[in-house]
Design a protein around this motif. Structure first.
Motif, PDB file in Angstrom:
ATOM      1  N   LYS A   1     -31.605   3.791   7.401  1.00 40.17           N
ATOM      2  CA  LYS A   1     -32.000   3.591   6.010  1.00 40.17           C
ATOM      3  C   LYS A   1     -33.033   4.607   5.530  1.00 40.17           C
ATOM      4  CE  LYS A   1     -30.734   0.350   4.049  1.00 40.17           C
ATOM      5  NZ  LYS A   1     -29.510   0.033   3.257  1.00 40.17           N
TER       6      LYS A   1
ATOM      7  N   TYR B   1     -33.895   1.237  10.445  1.00 40.70           N
ATOM      8  CA  TYR B   1     -32.460   0.954  10.543  1.00 40.70           C
ATOM      9  C   TYR B   1     -32.208  -0.495  10.132  1.00 40.70           C
ATOM     10  CZ  TYR B   1     -31.493   5.221  13.258  1.00 40.70           C
ATOM     11  OH  TYR B   1     -31.349   6.521  13.671  1.00 40.70           O
TER      12      TYR B   1
ATOM     13  N   GLY C   1     -21.313   0.302   7.524  1.00 44.55           N
ATOM     14  CA  GLY C   1     -22.414  -0.279   6.769  1.00 44.55           C
ATOM     15  C   GLY C   1     -22.978  -1.509   7.454  1.00 44.55           C
TER      16      GLY C   1
ATOM     17  N   GLU D   1     -27.330   0.942  10.741  1.00 45.40           N
ATOM     18  CA  GLU D   1     -27.292   1.879   9.616  1.00 45.40           C
ATOM     19  C   GLU D   1     -28.688   2.449   9.367  1.00 45.40           C
ATOM     20  OE1 GLU D   1     -26.156   1.860   4.832  1.00 45.40           O
ATOM     21  OE2 GLU D   1     -25.960   0.038   6.047  1.00 45.40           O
TER      22      GLU D   1
END
Length: 226
Positions: A93, A102, A87, A91
């Motif tokens: 999104k 990201y 996380g 990551e």
């Protein structure tokens, strides 16, 4: 560091003298693909779903631990294939109007350099970054380094400094960074940062929200259309 230790030592790394290393290292859509070699023999074939040189080393570390525990190579292949990142560490999104969004927790100039240089090699048309500096003291202390790294993205959007537990006794602002970064945009709120991302985004862009505070909310607002 391990010289003189009496118990067995197992090493990993990209140096081919290591016990566990990578061979036939290539990329598929920017993601590392390689064979894990243990003492000269192929142990596993790995296709990562995360980016960057550091993740090759992370994968070799995990493979070394698995080998030491006696796990078969196919278990390593399956485990690494399913790993999509921790996380707030690159990551994914979502997608906004053809741009991939990201988020990453990077907040030190060294982390920014590693993140931005990796991102620039991924084949996107532009790198668009919304960065939120973390604490007034760190921003002031590392000011020139932040300026240097924030010149790497094609578009730099700077949210106001995340105070954490500090008071702004230094009178510093992200606007000060912007004045030293050609084309950078200063945003006093996360709503304004989300709007700046919305205005900047183009199909083919890689959009990164970056910082240890709540900058990820700007990306989420972008994706939510609010």
């Amino acid at each position: 560091a391990v010289a003189g230790l009496e118990h067995p030592v197992f090493t990993f790394g990209l140096d081919h003298t290591a016990d566990c290393t990578a061979a036939n290292l290539t990329e598929a859509d920017g993601r590392p693909v390689f064979d894990v070699m243990v003492r000269g023999e192929k142990y596993a074939h790995v296709e990562l779903h995360v980016y960057g040189h550091h993740n090759v080393l992370n994968a070799l570390a995990a493979a070394s631990a698995a080998w030491a525990l006696g796990l078969p190579g196919h278990a390593v292949e399956a485990g690494l294939a399913s790993f999509t990142g921790a996380g707030r560490r690159f990551e994914h999104k979502g997608t906004y109007h053809g741009a991939e969004v990201y988020d990453d927790y990077a907040h030190h100039p060294d982390e920014l350099h590693a993140l931005f240089t990796t991102a620039k090699e991924m084949g996107y048309e532009r790198l668009v970054v919304a960065f939120q500096p973390h604490t007034y003291s760190r921003t002031a202390k590392l000011f020139d380094r932040f300026v240097e790294e924030l010149k790497i993205p094609d578009v730099a959007i700077l949210a106001e400094i995340f105070a954490a537990r500090e008071q702004n006794t230094l009178g510093i602002s992200s606007a000060d960074l912007c004045r030293n970064i050609p084309g950078a945009v200063y945003c006093s709120t996360l709503d304004k940062a989300a709007e700046a991302l919305r205005q900047a985004a183009r199909p083919g862009d890689l959009i990164l929200t970056v910082g240890a505070g709540d900058i990820y909310r700007a990306g989420e607002k972008l994706l939510a259309g609010v």
